[in-house]
Design an enzyme around this catalytic site. Structure first.
Site, PDB file in Angstrom:
ATOM      1  N   ASP A   9      70.071  24.815 -70.338  1.00 39.89           N
ATOM      2  CA  ASP A   9      69.829  24.220 -71.791  1.00 39.89           C
ATOM      3  C   ASP A   9      69.260  22.136 -71.323  1.00 39.89           C
ATOM      4  O   ASP A   9      70.715  22.191 -71.764  1.00 39.89           O
ATOM      5  CB  ASP A   9      70.252  24.183 -72.681  1.00 39.89           C
ATOM      6  CG  ASP A   9      70.893  26.032 -73.824  1.00 39.89           C
ATOM      7  OD1 ASP A   9      70.062  26.796 -72.574  1.00 39.89           O
ATOM      8  OD2 ASP A   9      70.388  25.968 -74.453  1.00 39.89           O
ATOM      9  N   LYS A  33      64.076  26.662 -77.267  1.00 42.74           N
ATOM     10  CA  LYS A  33      65.228  26.375 -78.685  1.00 42.74           C
ATOM     11  C   LYS A  33      65.030  25.159 -79.135  1.00 42.74           C
ATOM     12  O   LYS A  33      64.369  24.829 -79.342  1.00 42.74           O
ATOM     13  CB  LYS A  33      66.653  25.998 -77.517  1.00 42.74           C
ATOM     14  CG  LYS A  33      67.496  25.392 -78.085  1.00 42.74           C
ATOM     15  CD  LYS A  33      68.636  26.127 -77.263  1.00 42.74           C
ATOM     16  CE  LYS A  33      70.460  25.334 -77.800  1.00 42.74           C
ATOM     17  NZ  LYS A  33      70.725  24.902 -76.327  1.00 42.74           N
ATOM     18  N   LYS A  68      65.408  30.721 -79.100  1.00 44.64           N
ATOM     19  CA  LYS A  68      66.389  30.451 -79.276  1.00 44.64           C
ATOM     20  C   LYS A  68      66.097  29.442 -80.329  1.00 44.64           C
ATOM     21  O   LYS A  68      66.834  28.211 -80.147  1.00 44.64           O
ATOM     22  CB  LYS A  68      67.397  30.240 -77.823  1.00 44.64           C
ATOM     23  CG  LYS A  68      68.539  29.416 -78.435  1.00 44.64           C
ATOM     24  CD  LYS A  68      69.822  29.483 -76.831  1.00 44.64           C
ATOM     25  CE  LYS A  68      71.212  28.525 -77.378  1.00 44.64           C
ATOM     26  NZ  LYS A  68      71.747  28.562 -76.405  1.00 44.64           N
TER      27      LYS A  68
END
Lengths: 781, 328
Positions: free
Chosen positions: B165, B228, B264
């Protein structure tokens, strides 16, 4: 299905709202309803049934009101009215507040009952209809409280007859009853025969609130009952929401009766998407525009206009979105599109769509319920303004559309309709949005959103979508009238004479059309005589073709509506200046014609009146309504357009200027019919206009018979409003002829007006010379 | 081998061709619009229009569990703490409840930790099929030297992280330096190699929804597998309006390129009801394909607890208490 299986399919499954409490309420009432009159229920006869359109089951047996019941209801309302008005603003506010609270306490019962009766999804009745209905009562509790201080000199009409449609049964009831009661009126309301149940529950709420008996009366039945209300002599005002066709009938039926009237009628509202719009949001907006309430919405954005460059992708994405809609049991909390209100309506929608042979038809690829009245969400693209589906209201979940190239063409297409209720436009460019919104012929414009409603913002249309506003201060004024007392006028006849001129030099008074003096089309003139018979001059006798020419000239002067208030004020001052320079001459002329000595005073009052409207030209501001979302709702004052007016007979100059002034100041163009017996002051006035920089066509003046000209002017489809202050009572003729294009009317009903006093000028005139357009502008960085 | 198969099902390339990215298309990026009011209206009205009840709700909540990136990103994380979290990831819901639901074997989507905890987590999850995600590139601010940020990715991948991430440089968005944003993302993607890369936009710091839409498109063009919302450390984290903006960008990207990019939302989602709303939003705007852990994850630490209580309520008919469920 097992949890494990659902875990894989991820279907929504059923999420039904229970109907038990609502059905129990119906049973508690005996499943049969009479009329609610004077606080009591009449015996139920149960001639017709209220059905659940989602499954065809009968919910309750209702009673078709008979004439004696309407008489009783009107009598009850009449009896209750003085006491209700006498309670004062605060006294009425307490009851309205109590009603709002009770509606809130029984919110779910109202919502479920509405959905059962009407077929709309429970999410809509629960989240939109019922909260908005409550909001109207809260808002108008405040209006009642403030009426004494904020609307001085205004009184209620008395007894209001109100007829509401089936698409938003309780909400439309609230839009009607809340302002009426706030202003001190009492009401006789008829819900639509398909959907009476929430109105009957509302009657129950009135009892629970301890509302004085007779203040609210609910009568049920079909159009025949509506007719009884409309034609009842004991009713002072009619408020109707429904089809344009019925609105026209009501306009004719009430013509000349002195009943006040507001009409909220049909629409074919444009939904304009510019190339710089947030396309996904504009598509989602369409769900709220045309698939909201199954498209059975008078202001539904039903005419899609997309800028050509993005049309292909827009339509493709729209079709994909349509496939995501869920049709079915309206009581399911997971449903977007419910049932069409009745099989009759379902047939009307499908017949209309089936009759069309043009365009590309796309029906949403959705699962259709096996029983009940359902119609699939439908998109028809590639149509042209000449196609019937682009012009006529379908009143179902059917969106029709075409494309445009430029902002100017968007406006042209949007306004190519007889209707003018609402319009939606999407653009991320504030310059485009704020340029286009005022140009759209509509009472409500939504920018980057759609179907936004609130009690604080007026709702209502222009053109054949009706007149009057509901909500806001503008809506409140529709339930009041000025408190002034009037006397009945007698028709003033011209003096007869002996055909000898006082002055041998002939001065030929013509008509004033398009800034030029024009001979009457018919080629006829008549003599104008002093009281003792001396010939003062000749005036042309205008006919219907002169009306045609004058209206054409007025339409041609549309640029006047776009001028600034400052500019219009300058011209009004200039007229006053030039009139003042010739004051003596005008005073003499007035005295000569009328045989009175009031001339100088009338000229002085006329000059003052011109100053009044010059003053108002740049001061009659709109408002920013305080709506409960992050948005400004701009209530803009717009000119009505072309106003035809029959001037007061007794005050040949002041009567003319009192109508010309507000019309001009607010940006209208006018066709004025001069005093019939004493027309020469008006014809002398041409020269004042000619020397005062008034653009041609802004003011047109005709002389002739009021009675003969009334049908032509009131029936003209390109005239937006007709006023009459003639001493000949033209009210019935004008209101009846006005039904053709549902133009606004303001008639004296044969009553006089004190043109020298406060009744002769001011806000009432300015209100009549303007339409309020509410432009909603949500914002957010 | 069972392990590898399980891990693969959580990752995009199991069923989908991995998004290779494409050249930066600024016409597309700058044409993106996001009308805040309209987007807020859509997200405000959605929960009232979509509702799942009873068995359907239980199934949806299990689905939400399967999409959770169970996360600990604290300065006081220790090996013991991370092992405890991993144990919870394997057995996220009490066994008797899962048995009652017929959902035995349900696990979360992944475990998400800082680089130093990757090895521990990988070890703890060995044989479970649950991938380990590492936050990287100078998380959460992303302001350490560029080569160190790239090196951090490489180290985490080497330590066994299957998902990385990354955080983007917010300043590139705020100053309109789109090329720099694209290049940075490209470099991160390339450093990830076979590991999947989730691009954290830190939407709470991007100022406008239009910036969110633009940054989403650029990260996808530069090869992000997921986009995300947040690090969880910004003052505003995942919200429905931001989510709608991002998933509409994903839809747009899919329509134009054919590649599916995952989504996400992270931070701020702590209630079971919120999770249902997010799932409904994904289902409505992107379709059922995006309701699986290879294309949808919740970045959440406290969400699971509420879901456990709701599931117990579903099974027993009685409202539950936190202490009846194991801590993670």
């Amino acid at each position: 299905m097992t949890v494990k299986e659902i875990f894989e399919t991820m279907e929504y499954g059923p999420a039904p709202e229970s109907a038990a409490d609502a059905l129990a309420w119906i049973v508690d009432q005996g499943s049969r309803f009479g009329q609610f009159i004077g606080g009591d229920w009449t015996a139920a006869r149960g001639e017709f049934h209220s059905k659940n359109p989602a499954n065809g089951e009968t919910l309750a047996d209702l009673t078709q009101a008979i004439p004696s019941e309407i008489d009783d209801a009107v009598a009850a309302a009449r009896k209750a009215q003085p006491g209700w008005q006498g309670l004062g603003g605060h006294g009425r506010a307490k009851y309205l507040y109590a009603i709002a609270r009770l509606m809130q306490k029984h919110a779910r019962l109202f919502a479920v009952l509405e959905t059962l009766d009407n077929g709309k999804p429970i999410s809509e009745s629960r989240d939109i209809d019922i909260p908005l209905a409550q909001r109207h009562f809260y808002y108008h509790a405040g209006m009642a409280q403030l009426m004494d201080s904020e609307l001085p000199g205004r009184v209620p009409h008395g007894v209001c007859g109100q007829i509401v449609p089936w698409n938003f049964p309780l909400l439309m009831l609230s839009w009607k009853i809340a302002p009426a009661l706030a202003a001190g009126n009492t009401v006789v309301l008829k819900p639509a025969e398909y959907t009476s149940l929430t109105a009957l529950l509302f009657a129950d709420i009135c009892t629970q609130a301890g509302l004085p008996k007779g203040v609210v009366n609910i009568v049920t039945g079909d159009g025949a009952v509506g007719e009884m209300i409309v034609s009842h002599p004991g009713i002072d005002k009619i408020a109707f929401t429904g089809s344009t066709e019925v609105g026209r009938i009501i306009r004719r039926a009430t013509a000349g009766t002195g009943k006040a009237l507001t009409l909220e009628l049909g629409g074919k509202s444009p939904y304009i998407v510019f190339e710089d719009a947030d396309i996904d949001s504009a598509i989602e907006g369409l769900v709220d525009a045309i698939w909201f309430n199954q498209g059975q919405v008078c202001c539904a954005g039903s005419r899609l206009l997309v800028q050509e460059g993005i049309a292909e992708t827009f339509h493709a994405r729209l079709r994909a979105r349509m496939d995501k809609l869920r049709l079915g049991n309206p009581l399911d909390k997971c449903i977007d599109v419910g049932a069409i209100v009745d099989p009759v309506q379902l047939r009307a929608v499908s017949d209309m769509v089936d009759a069309s042979t043009t365009g590309e038809v796309y029906r949403a690829n959705v699962e259709m319920p096996v029983e009940g009245c359902f119609y699939p969400p439908t998109l028809i693209t590639g149509l042209h303004p000449s196609d019937r589906l682009m012009q006529d209201e379908i009143f179902g979940p059917v969106l029709v559309g075409t494309t445009f190239r430029t902002p100017a063409e968007a406006v042209q297409m949007a306004n190519n309709t007889r209707y003018g209720l609402a319009a939606t436009l999407w653009s991320e460019n504030i310059n485009v949005a704020l340029d286009i919104a005022p140009k759209l012929a509509a009472g409500v414009v939504w920018i980057n959103g759609t179907n936004m409603f609130d009690a604080a913002a007026g709702f209502g249309g222009v053109r054949e979508s009706g007149f009057g506003r509901e909500g806001g201060w503008e809506g409140m004024s529709a339930y009041t009238r000025p408190a002034t007392k009037t006397k009945t006028l007698t028709a003033l006849l011209p003096f007869k004479g002996k055909n000898t001129p006082t002055d041998p030099l002939d001065r030929t008074a013509k008509l004033y059309v398009g800034g030029k003096q024009a001979r009457p089309d018919g080629g006829y003139s008549r003599g104008v005589y002093a009281p003792k018979g001396a010939l003062l001059g000749h005036v042309g006798i205008a006919n219907r073709k002169d009306i045609r020419n004058a209206v054409e000239a007025a339409q041609g002067a549309a640029g006047w509506s776009g001028t600034t208030g400052h500019n219009r004020a300058q011209i009004l001052y200039y007229i006053a200046e030039n009139l003042s320079a010739r004051a003596g001459e005008f005073a003499h002329r007035l005295n000569q014609m009328t045989g009175k000595r009031n001339g100088a005073r009338e000229v002085e009052a006329s000059i003052s009146r011109l100053f009044t409207y010059a003053a108002w030209a740049d001061k009659f501001d709109g408002q920013t309504h305080n709506v409960p979302i992050r948005a400004v709702a701009l209530a803009m004052r717009e000119p009505v357009g072309v106003i035809g007016a029959f001037c007061d007979d007794a005050h040949p100059l002041l009567g003319l200027i009192s109508l010309m002034g507000p019309a001009m100041a607010m940006g209208n163009r006018s066709v004025l019919i001069a005093s019939e017996p004493f027309p020469l002051a008006a014809t002398d006035f041409y020269q004042v206009l000619e020397t005062s920089d008034v653009p041609g066509g802004v003011v047109n003046i005709l002389t002739g018979s009021h009675t003969e000209l009334a049908p032509a002017l009131a029936g003209h489809m390109d005239v937006d409003a007709v006023w009459s202050f003639s001493s000949t009572d033209l009210s019935k003729e004008i209101e009846s002829s006005a039904a053709g294009n549902l133009k606004r009317t303001w008639v004296n009903n044969g009553q006089d007006r004190d043109w020298f006093g406060p009744a002769g000028e001011g806000r009432y005139f300015l209100d009549a010379a303007t339409e309020v357009k509410n432009i909603w502008v949500p914002y957010g960085a | 081998m069972a392990t590898a198969a399980k891990t693969d099902t959580q990752l995009p390339q199991a069923f989908e061709a991995r998004n290779p990215g494409q050249a930066l298309d600024l016409d597309w990026v700058l044409g993106a619009q996001a009308n805040r009011s309209a987007i807020e209206r859509r997200t405000a009205s959605l929960p009232g229009r979509r509702s799942v009840k009873k068995d359907y709700q239980a199934a949806w909540l299990c689905r939400a569990v399967s999409c959770i990136d169970l996360t600990t990103l604290s300065g006081d994380d220790t090996r013991g703490r991370v092992r405890r979290l991993c144990a919870k990831a394997v057995q996220p819901v009490r066994a008797d409840i899962l048995q009652e639901l017929g959902m035995e074997g349900l696990t979360v989507g992944a475990v998400c930790v800082y680089h130093d905890m990757v090895e521990t987590a990988v070890e703890a999850l060995d044989g479970t099929g649950i991938p380990v995600a590492a936050v990287s590139t100078g998380f959460p601010a992303g302001l350490s030297p560029f080569d160190l940020r790239v090196a951090e990715i490489v180290e985490s991948v080497k330590a066994g992280a299957a998902e990385i991430d990354i955080v983007i440089s917010r300043r590139h968005v705020l100053t309109g330096n789109w090329q720099a944003l694209y290049d940075e993302m490209r470099a991160f993607r390339s450093a990830c190699g076979e590991a999947h890369v989730k691009a954290i936009l830190a939407t709470g710091e991007l100022g406008t929804l239009k910036n969110v839409a633009r940054a989403s498109l650029i990260c996808m063009m530069a090869g992000a597998d997921f986009i995300k919302t947040s690090t969880g450390k910004e003052s505003v984290n995942a919200t429905l309006p931001v989510s709608l903006t991002m998933i509409r960008a994903i839809r747009d990207y899919h329509q134009r390129t054919g590649y599916r990019v995952g989504y996400k939302p992270a931070g701020g989602i702590s209630k079971a009801k919120d999770a249902l709303t997010y799932l409904a939003l994904m289902k409505e705007e992107l379709g059922d394909r995006w309701l699986r852990p290879d294309l949808f994850r919740f970045g959440a630490s406290s969400l699971l607890g509420d879901i456990e209580r709701q599931l117990e309520h579903h099974v027993t008919g009685h409202y539950s208490a936190a202490h009846r469920h194991a801590i993670g």
